[in-house]
Design a protein around this motif. Structure first.
Motif, short mmCIF file in Angstrom:
data_model
loop_
_atom_site.label_atom_id
_atom_site.label_comp_id
_atom_site.label_asym_id
_atom_site.label_seq_id
_atom_site.Cartn_x
_atom_site.Cartn_y
_atom_site.Cartn_z
N GLU A 1 -2.01 18.48 -7.50
CA GLU A 1 -1.06 18.67 -6.42
C GLU A 1 -1.38 17.68 -5.31
OE1 GLU A 1 -0.55 22.35 -3.53
OE2 GLU A 1 -0.11 22.92 -5.61
N ARG A 2 -0.34 17.18 -4.66
CA ARG A 2 -0.54 16.24 -3.56
C ARG A 2 0.16 16.75 -2.30
NH1 ARG A 2 2.32 10.93 -5.94
NH2 ARG A 2 1.71 10.00 -3.99
N ASP A 3 -0.31 16.28 -1.14
CA ASP A 3 0.24 16.68 0.14
C ASP A 3 1.26 15.64 0.59
OD1 ASP A 3 0.77 17.38 2.77
OD2 ASP A 3 -1.30 17.94 3.20
N ASN A 4 2.51 15.82 0.17
CA ASN A 4 3.57 14.85 0.47
C ASN A 4 3.83 14.72 1.97
OD1 ASN A 4 4.69 16.24 -2.37
ND2 ASN A 4 4.63 14.01 -2.31
N ALA A 5 3.75 15.82 2.70
CA ALA A 5 4.02 15.77 4.14
C ALA A 5 2.99 14.88 4.84
CB ALA A 5 3.99 17.18 4.73
N GLU A 6 1.72 15.03 4.49
CA GLU A 6 0.69 14.18 5.10
C GLU A 6 0.86 12.72 4.69
OE1 GLU A 6 -4.11 13.73 5.73
OE2 GLU A 6 -3.36 15.55 4.79
N GLU A 7 1.24 12.49 3.45
CA GLU A 7 1.47 11.12 2.99
C GLU A 7 2.59 10.45 3.80
OE1 GLU A 7 0.10 11.89 -1.64
OE2 GLU A 7 2.19 11.44 -1.22
N LEU A 8 3.67 11.18 4.05
CA LEU A 8 4.78 10.62 4.84
C LEU A 8 4.37 10.39 6.29
CD1 LEU A 8 7.75 12.63 3.31
CD2 LEU A 8 7.26 10.18 3.04
N GLU A 9 3.54 11.29 6.81
CA GLU A 9 3.04 11.12 8.18
C GLU A 9 2.16 9.87 8.28
OE1 GLU A 9 0.19 13.51 11.31
OE2 GLU A 9 1.34 14.68 9.86
N PHE B 1 0.84 -1.20 0.00
CA PHE B 1 0.00 0.00 0.00
C PHE B 1 0.87 1.25 0.00
CE2 PHE B 1 -2.93 -3.03 1.94
CZ PHE B 1 -4.16 -2.64 1.43
N TRP B 2 0.28 2.37 -0.42
CA TRP B 2 0.87 3.67 -0.20
C TRP B 2 -0.28 4.68 -0.10
CZ3 TRP B 2 1.39 1.20 -4.90
CH2 TRP B 2 0.82 1.82 -6.01
N PRO B 3 -0.06 5.75 0.68
CA PRO B 3 -1.10 6.77 0.81
C PRO B 3 -1.00 7.78 -0.33
CG PRO B 3 0.72 7.28 2.27
CD PRO B 3 1.06 5.98 1.59
N PHE B 4 -2.14 8.32 -0.70
CA PHE B 4 -2.19 9.39 -1.70
C PHE B 4 -3.18 10.42 -1.20
CE2 PHE B 4 -4.48 10.86 -5.65
CZ PHE B 4 -3.55 11.83 -5.97
N VAL B 5 -2.70 11.67 -1.05
CA VAL B 5 -3.54 12.74 -0.53
C VAL B 5 -3.51 13.91 -1.52
CG1 VAL B 5 -3.98 14.29 1.42
CG2 VAL B 5 -2.92 12.04 1.82
N PRO B 6 -4.51 13.97 -2.41
CA PRO B 6 -4.58 15.11 -3.33
C PRO B 6 -5.10 16.34 -2.59
CG PRO B 6 -6.42 13.64 -3.71
CD PRO B 6 -5.57 13.00 -2.66
N THR B 7 -4.57 17.50 -2.94
CA THR B 7 -4.99 18.73 -2.24
C THR B 7 -6.21 19.37 -2.90
OG1 THR B 7 -3.56 20.14 -3.58
CG2 THR B 7 -2.62 19.24 -1.52
N GLY B 8 -6.56 18.92 -4.09
CA GLY B 8 -7.67 19.52 -4.81
C GLY B 8 -7.24 20.67 -5.70
N LYS B 9 -5.96 21.01 -5.65
CA LYS B 9 -5.41 22.09 -6.47
C LYS B 9 -4.62 21.49 -7.62
CE LYS B 9 -4.59 25.11 -2.53
NZ LYS B 9 -3.54 25.70 -1.72
N ASP B 10 -5.08 21.63 -8.82
CA ASP B 10 -4.35 21.35 -10.04
C ASP B 10 -3.27 20.26 -9.92
OD1 ASP B 10 -3.89 21.81 -12.78
OD2 ASP B 10 -2.15 23.05 -12.29
N ASP C 1 9.70 2.21 -1.47
CA ASP C 1 10.28 3.04 -2.53
C ASP C 1 9.29 4.16 -2.87
OD1 ASP C 1 11.39 4.17 -4.78
OD2 ASP C 1 11.59 2.29 -5.88
N LEU C 2 9.56 5.35 -2.38
CA LEU C 2 8.64 6.48 -2.55
C LEU C 2 8.45 6.87 -4.02
CD1 LEU C 2 9.71 8.80 0.43
CD2 LEU C 2 8.06 6.94 0.40
N THR C 3 9.39 6.52 -4.87
CA THR C 3 9.23 6.83 -6.30
C THR C 3 8.13 5.98 -6.93
OG1 THR C 3 10.90 5.23 -7.05
CG2 THR C 3 11.66 7.47 -6.51
N ARG C 4 7.69 4.95 -6.25
CA ARG C 4 6.62 4.09 -6.75
C ARG C 4 5.25 4.48 -6.20
NH1 ARG C 4 8.26 -0.28 -9.71
NH2 ARG C 4 10.44 -0.79 -9.55
N TRP C 5 5.19 5.55 -5.41
CA TRP C 5 3.92 6.05 -4.88
C TRP C 5 3.22 6.85 -5.97
CZ3 TRP C 5 4.11 8.10 0.82
CH2 TRP C 5 4.59 7.08 1.66
N LEU C 6 2.62 6.16 -6.89
CA LEU C 6 1.97 6.81 -8.01
C LEU C 6 0.67 7.50 -7.59
CD1 LEU C 6 2.54 3.99 -10.61
CD2 LEU C 6 3.98 5.98 -10.16
#
Length: 189
Positions: A155-163, A144-153, A177-182
């Motif tokens: 854009e994703r919230d990387n800090a929240e994903e890492l948390e 699994f990996w988390p994905f948190v889109p911000t709703g802006k064009d 491998d964070l490069t695989r967090w599509l």
């Protein structure tokens, strides 16, 4: 893979693994109590479209599969194609365990019918935070990996994903491998 496969550029797709999908059910308490994230009642399975020759056979099997999943899990299942040509099987059910069971059943049935190599990801939506949180399960990587889109064009919230990774990596098999967090910005869930 044989010599002719190499010569003609064909490669065998890695088969999907559904073994660890149920870890999401066990992480529910942490998601709910500690993080305030509740299942949104929607999940989806994404897979590559089939070649023209396989399409006719698969089309009949796909309809049969949707009926089986709906009958066995009680979840509602629909189908959608996206703008990139990927197919989505969307599952709606208010109960997380039923969603995980239905997604597992879909993936297992597709794999059993010879389409395991086509499976890409399962997506589970959670609400309750500043933005929706999607837990994506990569069938090829079995994680699994988390994905948190911000709703802006796009854009994703990387800090929240890492948390989220830090808080759940003891309960969920997290892709290291964070490069695989599509990102799946336009997932239909």
């Amino acid at each position: 893979m044989g010599f002719l496969d190499v010569l003609f550029g064909r490669k065998r797709l890695k088969d999907a693994s559904v073994d660890r999908l149920f870890a999401l059910s066990t992480a529910r308490v942490t998601l709910d109590v500690e993080l305030g994230l509740r299942p949104a009642g929607a999940a989806a399975v994404c897979f590559k479209p089939l070649s023209a020759g396989e399409f006719v056979r698969a089309e009949n099997e796909m309809q049969e599969l949707l009926e089986v999943v709906a009958n066995e899990s009680g979840a509602r299942v629909s189908r959608k194609s996206d703008e990139f040509g990927f197919e989505w099987l969307i599952v709606t059910d208010p109960d997380l365990e039923d969603l995980v069971t239905a997604v597992n059943l879909i993936a297992s049935e597709l794999k059993a019918r010879g389409f395991g190599g086509q499976l890409l990801a399962a997506v589970f939506r959670f609400d309750g935070g500043k933005h929706p949180v999607y837990w994506i399960y990569g069938f090829k990587r079995n994680a699994f990996w988390p994905f948190v889109p911000t709703g802006k064009d796009q854009e994703r919230d990387n800090a929240e994903e890492l948390e989220l990774k830090a808080k759940l990596e003891k309960e969920l098999p997290i892709e290291q491998d964070l490069t695989r967090w599509l990102a799946l910005f336009d997932a239909p869930v």
